[in-house]
Structures are given as C-alpha cells and as structure tokens.
Design a protein around this motif. Structure first.
Motif: not given
Ligand code: BT5
Length: 358
Positions: A163, A167, A171, A181, A186, A211, A228-229, A233
C-alpha cells in the motif's frame, strides 16, 4: 498473439505503429492484425486507429486481466500464474479448489467482485464490484503446519509495504490481521491451510483491500470502521501522509494511476502487482529463515503493541497492555492482575480501547 500486439503497442507509448509493421513483426497480414485489434477492443482496451499513422494504445487504458497483472512482474513464485473472474463467490474458495486440483504454486486468483467474500470465523467480507481488490495466492511451503502462523504476520507486513509502495499511505497493523488507517480497516487477510500432520499441502493467502469505496458504499454496520485507499488518500493528495525515512514517496505522476482507468482500475492493477511482489519477497524471507526480521517489521507497524486491550477468555474479562508478538502469531498481554497471558487469534474476543474494535 494478440497480447504480443498489445505489448508492442505498450512499448510504443504514445507513438503509432502501422498495421504493416505489426504484421511484419508477427508474419501476419494487415487484416489479421485488424482482427486482433478488434479482439483487444472487445476486451476493453482503448486502441486508436488512424488511417495514415496506424494504431496506438490510449493512456490509462489498462485492464485488470492476467496479462496485465503478470506482464513484467518479475516474481519468483507469487503471480507466476493468474486467473481472473469478473465475479466469483470467494477467491479463497476458488483457490482452494485449484490447489486441490494440483495447480502451480504461486497461482493467484483475482476477482472484480465476490458474492460470498469471506472473513475469519465465518464472518463475511464486503466485496463491491470494481471497488476493491480481492486476491488469493496459493503457496506450498515445505514446512510443518505449526510453522505457518508467521504467514499471517508476513501477509500483513507485505500489505502495509505494498500500500505504501503505490499510494504513500502509511497504514498500521492491528493484531492479528487487520490493516488500519487512522483507526479504520482498509484491508483484511484470511489465511487458510490444508495439511497432513507433519506437512502443509497448501496455504491460501487471501487479501481484501478497500480501494475506491466512499463512506456510503459500506453497509451501515461497518461504516464507522471501514475506509478505502482513495478516501484515506484525501482528494488529490494520496501521499500526504508519506512517512519520512522509508524510501521516497511516490511522485505526483502516480496521482493519475491511483484514479486512472475506469473505476480506478489502473490503481487497482498497480496495487495487485505490488501485493504480489511484496508477498513474493516476504515468502522468500520465510523460506530463508528470516522470520525474526518479519516480526520486527510487524512490531514497527503495529497499532496494537503498547496499547491497552480488553479481552474475554473462558468467560472472564481481562484488561492489560499488549506487550509483544511472538513467532506463533500469539499476542502477549501484560494483564492488570500481574500475569502475562498469551492470546491466540480466534480463541478470544478482543476489544481495542482505541479506534476500531471488533
Ligand atoms: C478479515 O476477516 O478481515 C479477512 C478478510 C479477507 C478478505 C479476502 S478478499 C479475498 C479473499 N477471498 C475471500 O473470500 N476472503 C479473502 P475478519 O478479521 O473476520 O473481519 C471481518 C469483519 O470485518 C466483518 O465481520 C466486518 O465487521 C468487517 N468487514 C467486512 N467487510 C469489510 C470491508 N470491506 N472493509 C472493512 N471491514 C469489513
């Protein structure tokens, strides 16, 4: 053949290649080239054709398929064979069937969605279409069943690394197998095994990563503890939390990858490949007896150690401080009654007094 043509188009980047050049390369006619291009388009690839210039692959046109996952992957075992399904009940269940049928070690099963995604102890894993990564890898480690718990720890470490690779998100690991996270889950890991008394037949390492779900994509029961990612983000700055001193954070050009393709599939593809690479690396470490390093890295990423935990064992509730992890995967807790207890996952229900609890 058509993937050979696809490879050529990829190598050419934004340049066109003429049908004649492609035909010469593969010893086929221009109309045969055209047929392959149509097949690739039918699969979903965005290929532009221009009467004078030829063909080119449009950027962000990657698909999630075995070719894309394996192309140039460079792993020794994980992902040397890949099977992909748009929809399946559970990638772990399917992987178990393949393993029983004698498939090659390292075979990976990937799906676009799972209708019966599984968690541990009969729990379920929410697997909405195109919004998560659903991956299972079959391993056949030459070892006794008692030596395998390290795989759960190793898979968590590999997921954290992968991850971060893609990205820049840092985490943490919540014992035994949750990737967290900011207190929310996640990613989850499900390790399943088939063995004789002394020898493992196969292990299935299943990983689910959220995701691109937004909050409302998660069922209400888990909304406050799943993330989610892409939502972690933050809009536009996926690497805002990139740690210092752990190698360079991904460059800005990764932004288009994370959100790229339809449904962010370019980002999911990049993450699947990173997971396979990281699992491959860590599997080599295990085979080479480097478990101590894996445990150290697990400790470094742990959000459990040093925290207060509460758990129930044989109907008695205890509180204590999570002190350490040991190679069999157990968590050592220094309890408030002065006794150090060893917790095996699956045997206890543990309430984190911090963040996400289960
Ligand atoms: C896990 O179980 O976390 C293991 C999940 C493994 C999923 C992968 S996907 C590919 C492969 N094929 C499968 O069929 N499974 C594996 P556990 O620790 O038992 O956590 C399950 C609990 O997490 C559920 O009871 C929910 O509370 C919560 N949960 C379910 N779906 C979630 C999601 N998408 N994100 C966050 N939390 C979720």
């Amino acid at each position: 053949m058509r993937y050979g043509i696809l490879k050529l188009l990829k190598e050419a980047g934004s340049d066109y290649i003429t049908g004649v050049d492609i035909g010469t390369r593969f010893g086929i006619s221009r109309s045969a080239v055209w047929k392959h291009i149509i097949e690739l388009r039918n699969e979903g690839y965005d290929i532009e054709s221009s009467p004078n210039k030829g063909y080119r692959l449009l950027p962000g046109g990657e698909l999630l398929n075995p070719f894309e996952i394996m192309d140039g992957l460079g792993t020794k075992i994980a992902g040397t064979e890949v099977v992909y399904f748009d929809e399946i009940a559970s990638t772990n269940t399917h992987a178990a069937k393949l393993a029983a049928d004698g498939c090659a070690e390292g075979t990976a099963v990937v799906a676009g969605t799972q209708t019966h995604g599984r968690g541990r102890l009969g729990r379920s894993w929410e697997s909405p279409k195109g919004k998560g990564i659903y991956l299972s890898i079959i391993l056949r480690p030459p070892m006794a069943p008692a030596e395998t718990p390290v795989f759960t720890l190793a898979a968590a470490v590999a997921a954290v690394r992968a991850i971060y690779d893609v990205t820049g998100l840092r985490t943490g690991i919540k014992w035994p197998n949750d990737i967290i996270y900011e207190g929310k889950k996640i990613s989850g890991i499900l390790l399943e095994m088939n063995s004789e008394a002394e020898m493992v037949n196969w292990l299935i390492l299943g990983i689910g990563v959220n995701y691109s779900q937004t909050e409302s994509d998660f069922p209400e029961e888990i909304r406050d503890r799943a993330v989610s990612i892409l939502s972690a983000s933050g809009e536009g700055t996926p690497w805002k939390d990139a740690p210092h001193g752990q190698g360079s954070a991904p460059g800005e050009d990764l932004h288009h990858v994370l959100r790229g393709g339809h449904d962010g599939r370019a980002g999911r593809l990049a993450l699947i490949r990173a997971l396979l690479r990281r699992i491959d690396d860590i599997y080599q470490d295990i085979l080479n007896g480097k478990n101590a390093g894996i445990l150290d890295e697990w400790r470094k990423h742990s959000v459990t150690l040093g925290r207060e935990v509460r758990f129930t064992l044989k109907n008695t509730e205890y509180t204590g401080t999570a002190a350490d992890i040991i190679e069999n995967g157990s968590l050592l807790v220094d309890c408030s009654d002065g006794v150090r207890r060893e917790l095996h996952s699956g045997e206890i229900s543990i309430r984190g007094i911090f963040g996400y609890s289960d």
